[in-house]
Design a protein around this motif. Structure first.
Motif, PDB file in Angstrom:
ATOM      1  N   ALA A   6       0.819  -1.214   0.000  1.00 46.15           N
ATOM      2  CA  ALA A   6       0.000   0.000   0.000  1.00 46.15           C
ATOM      3  C   ALA A   6       0.854   1.266   0.000  1.00 46.15           C
ATOM      4  CB  ALA A   6      -0.931  -0.009   1.210  1.00 46.15           C
ATOM      5  N   LEU A   7       1.918   1.267   0.780  1.00 51.51           N
ATOM      6  CA  LEU A   7       2.777   2.448   0.851  1.00 51.51           C
ATOM      7  C   LEU A   7       3.507   2.675  -0.456  1.00 51.51           C
ATOM      8  CD1 LEU A   7       4.094   1.874   4.469  1.00 51.51           C
ATOM      9  CD2 LEU A   7       2.779   3.864   3.712  1.00 51.51           C
ATOM     10  N   ALA A   8       3.949   1.593  -1.104  1.00 51.12           N
ATOM     11  CA  ALA A   8       4.622   1.722  -2.398  1.00 51.12           C
ATOM     12  C   ALA A   8       3.660   2.254  -3.449  1.00 51.12           C
ATOM     13  CB  ALA A   8       5.203   0.382  -2.822  1.00 51.12           C
ATOM     14  N   ALA A   9       2.423   1.747  -3.431  1.00 51.59           N
ATOM     15  CA  ALA A   9       1.421   2.207  -4.388  1.00 51.59           C
ATOM     16  C   ALA A   9       0.983   3.632  -4.111  1.00 51.59           C
ATOM     17  CB  ALA A   9       0.207   1.283  -4.348  1.00 51.59           C
ATOM     18  N   GLY A  10       1.165   4.061  -2.861  1.00 49.90           N
ATOM     19  CA  GLY A  10       0.717   5.396  -2.474  1.00 49.90           C
ATOM     20  C   GLY A  10       1.641   6.517  -2.893  1.00 49.90           C
ATOM     21  N   GLY A  11       2.743   6.169  -3.561  1.00 47.94           N
ATOM     22  CA  GLY A  11       3.597   7.225  -4.101  1.00 47.94           C
ATOM     23  C   GLY A  11       5.020   7.234  -3.608  1.00 47.94           C
ATOM     24  N   ALA A  12       5.411   6.292  -2.737  1.00 51.32           N
ATOM     25  CA  ALA A  12       6.805   6.231  -2.286  1.00 51.32           C
ATOM     26  C   ALA A  12       7.688   5.971  -3.491  1.00 51.32           C
ATOM     27  CB  ALA A  12       6.969   5.117  -1.259  1.00 51.32           C
ATOM     28  N   HIS A  13       8.748   6.729  -3.657  1.00 60.22           N
ATOM     29  CA  HIS A  13       9.580   6.635  -4.846  1.00 60.22           C
ATOM     30  C   HIS A  13      10.887   5.928  -4.556  1.00 60.22           C
ATOM     31  CE1 HIS A  13      10.569  10.399  -2.749  1.00 60.22           C
ATOM     32  NE2 HIS A  13      11.800  10.163  -3.124  1.00 60.22           N
ATOM     33  N   GLU A  14      11.439   5.358  -5.579  1.00 58.25           N
ATOM     34  CA  GLU A  14      12.711   4.676  -5.450  1.00 58.25           C
ATOM     35  C   GLU A  14      13.856   5.693  -5.503  1.00 58.25           C
ATOM     36  OE1 GLU A  14      13.123   1.415  -4.801  1.00 58.25           O
ATOM     37  OE2 GLU A  14      10.943   1.404  -4.619  1.00 58.25           O
ATOM     38  N   ALA A  15      14.986   5.290  -4.956  1.00 62.27           N
ATOM     39  CA  ALA A  15      16.156   6.166  -4.959  1.00 62.27           C
ATOM     40  C   ALA A  15      16.685   6.361  -6.374  1.00 62.27           C
ATOM     41  CB  ALA A  15      17.249   5.556  -4.089  1.00 62.27           C
ATOM     42  N   VAL A  16      17.053   7.591  -6.702  1.00 60.90           N
ATOM     43  CA  VAL A  16      17.629   7.859  -8.020  1.00 60.90           C
ATOM     44  C   VAL A  16      19.141   8.021  -7.915  1.00 60.90           C
ATOM     45  CG1 VAL A  16      15.536   8.909  -8.904  1.00 60.90           C
ATOM     46  CG2 VAL A  16      17.220  10.346  -7.748  1.00 60.90           C
ATOM     47  N   GLY A  17      19.664   7.909  -6.721  1.00 59.72           N
ATOM     48  CA  GLY A  17      21.102   7.985  -6.553  1.00 59.72           C
ATOM     49  C   GLY A  17      21.621   9.409  -6.531  1.00 59.72           C
ATOM     50  N   LEU A  18      22.902   9.544  -6.838  1.00 62.71           N
ATOM     51  CA  LEU A  18      23.581  10.822  -6.702  1.00 62.71           C
ATOM     52  C   LEU A  18      23.680  11.594  -8.011  1.00 62.71           C
ATOM     53  CD1 LEU A  18      26.559   9.504  -4.536  1.00 62.71           C
ATOM     54  CD2 LEU A  18      24.397  10.454  -3.721  1.00 62.71           C
ATOM     55  N   ALA A  19      23.287  10.967  -9.109  1.00 62.28           N
ATOM     56  CA  ALA A  19      23.513  11.543 -10.437  1.00 62.28           C
ATOM     57  C   ALA A  19      23.049  12.996 -10.573  1.00 62.28           C
ATOM     58  CB  ALA A  19      22.863  10.663 -11.509  1.00 62.28           C
ATOM     59  N   PRO A  20      21.841  13.370 -10.124  1.00 60.35           N
ATOM     60  CA  PRO A  20      21.396  14.757 -10.323  1.00 60.35           C
ATOM     61  C   PRO A  20      22.239  15.793  -9.573  1.00 60.35           C
ATOM     62  CG  PRO A  20      19.539  13.317  -9.776  1.00 60.35           C
ATOM     63  CD  PRO A  20      20.796  12.548  -9.496  1.00 60.35           C
ATOM     64  N   HIS A  21      22.990  15.358  -8.574  1.00 63.99           N
ATOM     65  CA  HIS A  21      23.746  16.289  -7.722  1.00 63.99           C
ATOM     66  C   HIS A  21      25.258  16.068  -7.808  1.00 63.99           C
ATOM     67  CE1 HIS A  21      19.733  16.699  -6.001  1.00 63.99           C
ATOM     68  NE2 HIS A  21      19.743  15.414  -5.698  1.00 63.99           N
ATOM     69  N   ARG A  22      25.690  15.219  -8.739  1.00 63.18           N
ATOM     70  CA  ARG A  22      27.092  14.772  -8.718  1.00 63.18           C
ATOM     71  C   ARG A  22      28.089  15.919  -8.787  1.00 63.18           C
ATOM     72  NH1 ARG A  22      29.055  10.025  -8.708  1.00 63.18           N
ATOM     73  NH2 ARG A  22      27.043   9.122  -9.292  1.00 63.18           N
ATOM     74  N   ASP A  23      27.863  16.903  -9.674  1.00 61.67           N
ATOM     75  CA  ASP A  23      28.826  18.004  -9.809  1.00 61.67           C
ATOM     76  C   ASP A  23      28.942  18.798  -8.511  1.00 61.67           C
ATOM     77  OD1 ASP A  23      29.298  17.251 -12.411  1.00 61.67           O
ATOM     78  OD2 ASP A  23      28.008  18.801 -13.296  1.00 61.67           O
ATOM     79  N   ASP A  24      27.789  19.116  -7.906  1.00 63.40           N
ATOM     80  CA  ASP A  24      27.813  19.866  -6.644  1.00 63.40           C
ATOM     81  C   ASP A  24      28.498  19.062  -5.543  1.00 63.40           C
ATOM     82  OD1 ASP A  24      26.485  21.933  -7.831  1.00 63.40           O
ATOM     83  OD2 ASP A  24      24.519  21.423  -7.002  1.00 63.40           O
ATOM     84  N   LEU A  25      28.216  17.775  -5.509  1.00 60.45           N
ATOM     85  CA  LEU A  25      28.794  16.913  -4.477  1.00 60.45           C
ATOM     86  C   LEU A  25      30.306  16.825  -4.633  1.00 60.45           C
ATOM     87  CD1 LEU A  25      26.157  14.043  -4.566  1.00 60.45           C
ATOM     88  CD2 LEU A  25      26.544  15.632  -2.677  1.00 60.45           C
ATOM     89  N   THR A  26      30.760  16.661  -5.868  1.00 61.78           N
ATOM     90  CA  THR A  26      32.204  16.551  -6.122  1.00 61.78           C
ATOM     91  C   THR A  26      32.929  17.824  -5.698  1.00 61.78           C
ATOM     92  OG1 THR A  26      31.799  15.045  -7.973  1.00 61.78           O
ATOM     93  CG2 THR A  26      33.948  16.118  -7.892  1.00 61.78           C
ATOM     94  N   SER A  27      32.347  18.968  -6.024  1.00 62.69           N
ATOM     95  CA  SER A  27      32.971  20.248  -5.660  1.00 62.69           C
ATOM     96  C   SER A  27      32.995  20.433  -4.146  1.00 62.69           C
ATOM     97  CB  SER A  27      32.206  21.406  -6.309  1.00 62.69           C
ATOM     98  OG  SER A  27      32.269  21.329  -7.714  1.00 62.69           O
ATOM     99  N   LEU A  28      31.937  20.028  -3.498  1.00 62.25           N
ATOM    100  CA  LEU A  28      31.850  20.194  -2.043  1.00 62.25           C
ATOM    101  C   LEU A  28      32.860  19.305  -1.322  1.00 62.25           C
ATOM    102  CD1 LEU A  28      30.452  21.515   0.324  1.00 62.25           C
ATOM    103  CD2 LEU A  28      28.621  19.820   0.133  1.00 62.25           C
ATOM    104  N   VAL A  29      32.984  18.072  -1.763  1.00 61.08           N
ATOM    105  CA  VAL A  29      33.957  17.173  -1.140  1.00 61.08           C
ATOM    106  C   VAL A  29      35.373  17.702  -1.369  1.00 61.08           C
ATOM    107  CG1 VAL A  29      34.929  14.849  -1.172  1.00 61.08           C
ATOM    108  CG2 VAL A  29      32.456  15.165  -1.294  1.00 61.08           C
ATOM    109  N   ALA A  30      35.642  18.229  -2.567  1.00 55.52           N
ATOM    110  CA  ALA A  30      36.963  18.803  -2.861  1.00 55.52           C
ATOM    111  C   ALA A  30      37.240  20.009  -1.956  1.00 55.52           C
ATOM    112  CB  ALA A  30      37.038  19.211  -4.328  1.00 55.52           C
ATOM    113  N   ALA A  31      36.223  20.811  -1.682  1.00 51.16           N
ATOM    114  CA  ALA A  31      36.399  21.971  -0.795  1.00 51.16           C
ATOM    115  C   ALA A  31      36.736  21.521   0.620  1.00 51.16           C
ATOM    116  CB  ALA A  31      35.133  22.821  -0.802  1.00 51.16           C
ATOM    117  N   CYS A  32      36.097  20.452   1.072  1.00 47.18           N
ATOM    118  CA  CYS A  32      36.417  19.912   2.399  1.00 47.18           C
ATOM    119  C   CYS A  32      37.850  19.392   2.438  1.00 47.18           C
ATOM    120  CB  CYS A  32      35.445  18.792   2.754  1.00 47.18           C
ATOM    121  SG  CYS A  32      33.764  19.344   3.111  1.00 47.18           S
TER     122      CYS A  32
END
Length: 299
Positions: free
Chosen positions: A120-146
């Motif tokens: 029921a919860l899955a049918a109700g709209g719970a979505h699967e993980a899409v991973g890091l792809a949409p944020h990869r550039d921002d994530l890479t830059s942030l980790v490099a800054a750290c």
């Protein structure tokens, strides 16, 4: 097991002397390396999990930075937190699954009710993980800054500054419990964040006295997991409330199971918190200072 110190064998209870910059820099570098490794994972669920874990460790260590680099560390901590919130949807999907598994494993929920609720919860709209792809550039830059900032932060971390920061963070975790409302998930979530930070910060100390430090970190991790399970159940409860009203036979048993399990977790977590945060901050600082003091081989 023994290790070699300056060409001689030493027991695990007599670690090499640790300078304050070393105490901070090594785990900070390790956390950045863990974040970089997570960015290379193909499994989207695992990638999000590992990256969020690395970011929590980085944020916990950044809380210790003070003085001239305080503003820079605070900005990095805020940026890490913002990215983690963007990935929260993927984490919430896994939290729902983990909560259902926990309820069934602890006999709060039947296997048939578990299966019905999951469908029921899955049918109700719970979505699967899409991973890091949409944020990869921002994530890479942030980790490099750290990674780039780590040596500067470590160089400014003398013994006095480190002990003061550890004391203040301990005091924060001790103080927050006063404002906890066991029926209010958000107040427990704030306490959990402080416990997570304390768990990673105490790793700095455990290297100076592994035999005791690892036990302490292990108990903090146990407290973190109790509060984490409570948070997963809060996510599950919110998703349950968002479903259209119906006469599903599993719905009320699930709601009752969530409430009962959360109540048990809160009682257990607060008992453990009282033990781990029993000392006053001044006594805590004195104890940590003693741990970090080098032990002479002549003593």
């Amino acid at each position: 097991m023994s290790e070699t110190v300056h060409g001689r064998s030493a027991s695990a209870d007599t670690p090499p002397p640790l300078s304050s910059p070393t105490v901070f820099k090594r785990p900070f570098d390790q956390a950045a390396t863990e974040a970089e490794a997570a960015l290379g994972l193909e499994d989207p669920v695992r990638a999000v999990h590992e990256l969020r874990k690395a970011f929590k460790r980085l944020r916990a260590l950044l809380r210790l930075v003070d003085g001239e680099h305080r503003a820079e560390a605070k900005a990095l901590r805020a940026a890490l937190g913002e990215v983690a919130r963007r990935l929260a949807g993927a984490r919430d999907t896994q939290a729902r699954r983990d909560a259902l598994v926990d309820l069934t494993a602890k006999s709060y929920l039947s296997a048939s009710a578990h299966r019905a609720a999951a469908r029921a919860l899955a049918a109700g709209g719970a979505h699967e993980a899409v991973g890091l792809a949409p944020h990869r550039d921002d994530l890479t830059s942030l980790v490099a800054a750290c990674r780039d900032a780590g040596p500067r932060f470590a160089a400014s971390m003398d013994r006095t500054a480190l002990l003061r920061a550890l004391r203040d963070e301990y005091a924060r975790g001790r103080r927050l419990v006063r404002h906890v409302d066991p029926t209010e998930p958000e107040s427990l979530h704030e306490l959990r964040k402080a416990v997570v930070a304390q768990r990673y910060q105490m790793e700095l100390v455990s290297e100076a006295w592994p035999a005791l430090g690892k036990v302490w970190v292990g108990e903090l991790q146990r407290l973190r997991e109790k509060l984490g399970k409570h948070q997963d159940l809060a996510v599950l409860a919110a998703e349950l409330a968002s479903l259209p009203a119906g006469r599903q036979g599993w719905r009320q048993p699930l709601a009752d199971a969530i409430a009962a399990r959360q109540h048990r977790l809160v009682l257990s977590a607060l008992r453990l918190h009282r033990r781990l945060f029993a000392e006053k901050p001044r006594a805590f600082r004195q104890r940590i200072a003693a741990y970090l003091k080098p032990v002479s081989e002549k003593e």
